[in-house]
Design an enzyme around this catalytic site. Structure first.
Site, PDB file in Angstrom:
ATOM      1  N   SER A   1       0.770  -1.495  -0.011  1.00 27.69           N
ATOM      2  CA  SER A   1       0.107  -0.337   0.273  1.00 27.69           C
ATOM      3  C   SER A   1       0.793   1.562  -0.492  1.00 27.69           C
ATOM      4  CB  SER A   1      -0.638  -0.008   1.194  1.00 27.69           C
ATOM      5  OG  SER A   1      -0.492   0.315   2.202  1.00 27.69           O
ATOM      6  N   LYS A   2       0.530   2.303  -0.138  1.00 25.12           N
ATOM      7  CA  LYS A   2       1.503   3.849  -0.073  1.00 25.12           C
ATOM      8  C   LYS A   2       2.058   3.515   0.926  1.00 25.12           C
ATOM      9  CE  LYS A   2      -1.562   6.485  -2.902  1.00 25.12           C
ATOM     10  NZ  LYS A   2      -2.480   7.661  -3.596  1.00 25.12           N
ATOM     11  N   ARG A   3       1.819   2.925   2.067  1.00 24.60           N
ATOM     12  CA  ARG A   3       2.548   3.778   3.650  1.00 24.60           C
ATOM     13  C   ARG A   3       3.592   2.234   3.334  1.00 24.60           C
ATOM     14  NH1 ARG A   3       1.884  -0.734   7.128  1.00 24.60           N
ATOM     15  NH2 ARG A   3      -0.143  -1.869   6.464  1.00 24.60           N
ATOM     16  N   HIS A   4       3.862   1.601   2.442  1.00 27.75           N
ATOM     17  CA  HIS A   4       4.632   0.359   2.533  1.00 27.75           C
ATOM     18  C   HIS A   4       5.728   1.412   1.457  1.00 27.75           C
ATOM     19  CE1 HIS A   4       1.623  -2.460   3.977  1.00 27.75           C
ATOM     20  NE2 HIS A   4       2.881  -3.039   4.289  1.00 27.75           N
TER      21      HIS A   4
END
Length: 472
Positions: free
Chosen positions: A242-245
């Site tokens: 995801s974007k946080r990753h």
């Protein structure tokens, strides 16, 4: 004679070039270059509502930044729609496709019945063998591919091994919509065949499509390309990316200060390996890359590993090249315009270049390099970070007041002579070197972090360094 290798990268222009797409492009590029072949770029822009020129440009810009060039002109899938319709007609004429006149209500009823019976929702083939005379008025038909109903479709995949699909589990997919537009699976097959693609390297999420597409190839009497479906990328915690990753556009990594060669190296290691090697040049990647080096399991994206790798590349990059890379990224980052303006002033580029050996030892990204070099161009009197101000308040100013006349007497303003003068001063004052170097760093940079302090003195130059000490 073996046909020359032709791969393709075929993104949909509905957003940025994300990290998974960038890795797919890299693997296609490496395989083509490793085998003396070509990598083509096809933009799958048949979704006219979501495809934008801005997204197409972002994809091309992202590939260019990564250093991944393509061969020939960029192909627009939408521009080939007449050819796709031509193949649909050939399939109809050969009895491998048929018109389906099911209404939306009928299709909904099929799905509901399948759900009620605990079956996967599938088209039941009711128009598969009906005569054209049964066609109802007022309904524009779709065209469905007449999928084999018996036996198996086997995908001999270079990464996943043999993958078998029971044909009775694959329903008759739509290859031409009622509005006359071809569907993805049909268009991809036609384009790959016409473009001479020999090897399809793409994400494992396309594996089911591979079964359907191979059936269309065989119905047309065309050779099925070699296929390699590569694993997905997960976050460092094993969860879906995801974007946080790190599921960001390639331009975000540029703006975070990563170097293209480091990104290529890192992306190559996401799912592919060559022994225990972790750091390798692009030339080595091309020499070593094979499809059997790609693993089946999902790769894990880890920002910490990327940063460490980028730091290695920065330290190995010649100072002049690193300065050019920093200047290239400045228009895209906070504070970049001000730094570009500072670098336009006479002597400042030379000053930064002289400081580069010490600066790049500590920085892991170009942004850290930008931040840590701010002291070179700071206006006097310096703004002090809290810890730096504390060092000066805690007796540091008095020490600097004693050091100033010593430095003013220095006629040889070099790293070696300055270091000797400061060490001699510390010894004469019965102080440990740190008790002099730490407040000196604070006074000259406004920070507690910098390149080696004697390098800082030398790079700032006599006039600027003495001026900053006098400001205390």
């Amino acid at each position: 004679m073996t046909a020359p290798v032709v791969t393709r990268f075929a993104p949909s222009p509905t957003g940025y070039l994300h990290i998974g797409g960038a890795r797919t492009a890299l693997f296609n590029w490496l395989f083509a270059r490793a085998n003396g072949g070509r990598m083509l770029l096809r933009i799958e822009d048949t979704d006219r509502e979501r495809s934008t020129e801005g997204a197409i440009q972002a994809i091309k810009d992202g590939l260019t930044w990564l250093g991944l060039d393509w061969d020939g002109d960029v192909v627009s899938q939408y521009s080939r729609v007449d050819r796709h319709r031509e193949v649909v007609q050939q399939l109809l004429d050969a009895g491998h496709a048929y018109h389906c006149y099911c209404s939306p209500e009928e299709l909904t009823a099929m799905r509901e019945l399948a759900n009620a019976e605990g079956r996967p929702p599938r088209y039941d083939g009711r128009w598969r063998d009906r005569p054209a005379g049964d066609a109802p008025e007022g309904i524009k038909p779709v065209v469905r591919f007449k999928s084999p109903q018996q036996g198996e479709t086997i995908i001999t995949d270079q990464v996943q091994g043999d993958v078998t699909y029971a044909n009775d589990q694959l329903d008759d997919l739509i290859i031409l919509r009622s509005d006359g537009n071809p569907t993805y699976n049909l268009s991809v097959v036609v384009d790959d065949h016409d473009m001479g693609v020999t090897h399809i390297v793409r994400g494992v999420d396309h594996l089911t499509n591979a079964a359907r597409q191979s059936q269309i190839y065989k119905a047309m009497g065309w050779d099925v390309p070699v296929m390699a479906h590569i694993p997905l990328i997960h976050g460092a915690d094993g969860a879906k990316l995801s974007k946080r990753h790190g599921a960001l556009g390639v331009e975000a990594y540029r703006d975070m200060g990563y170097l293209p060669p480091a990104m290529r190296n890192y992306l190559a290691r996401l799912g592919w390996s060559h022994g225990d090697d972790e750091v390798f040049s692009t030339e080595q990647m091309i020499e070593w890359f094979t499809l059997d080096g790609i693993g089946k399991s999902a790769a894990r994206f880890d920002f910490a590993k990327l940063e460490n790798l980028n730091g290695l590349y920065m330290r190995d990059t010649p100072d002049g090249e690193l300065l050019d890379a920093l200047i290239a990224v400045l228009p895209h980052v906070d504070g970049g315009a001000a730094m570009l303006s500072a670098l336009d002033e006479p002597g400042n580029k030379a000053k930064l270049l002289a400081a580069m050996p010490g600066l790049k030892e500590r920085a892991k990204t170009l942004i850290e390099l930008q931040t840590s070099s701010q002291f070179l161009f700071a206006k006097r009197p310096l703004a002090m970070e809290e810890k730096a101000a504390g060092l000066l308040d805690d007796g540091g100013r008095e020490v600097m007041a004693g050091l100033l006349p010593v430095l003013e007497k220095q006629s040889d303003w070099t790293v070696e002579s300055l270091e000797q003068a400061v060490r001699d001063f510390a010894t004469a004052q019965d102080l440990k070197l740190g008790k002099v170097a730490q407040p000196l760093r604070a006074a000259l940079t406004g920070s507690t972090q910098s390149p080696p302090i004697f390098d800082v003195l030398a790079v700032l130059g006599r006039e600027e360094a003495l001026g900053r000490l006098k400001d205390l």
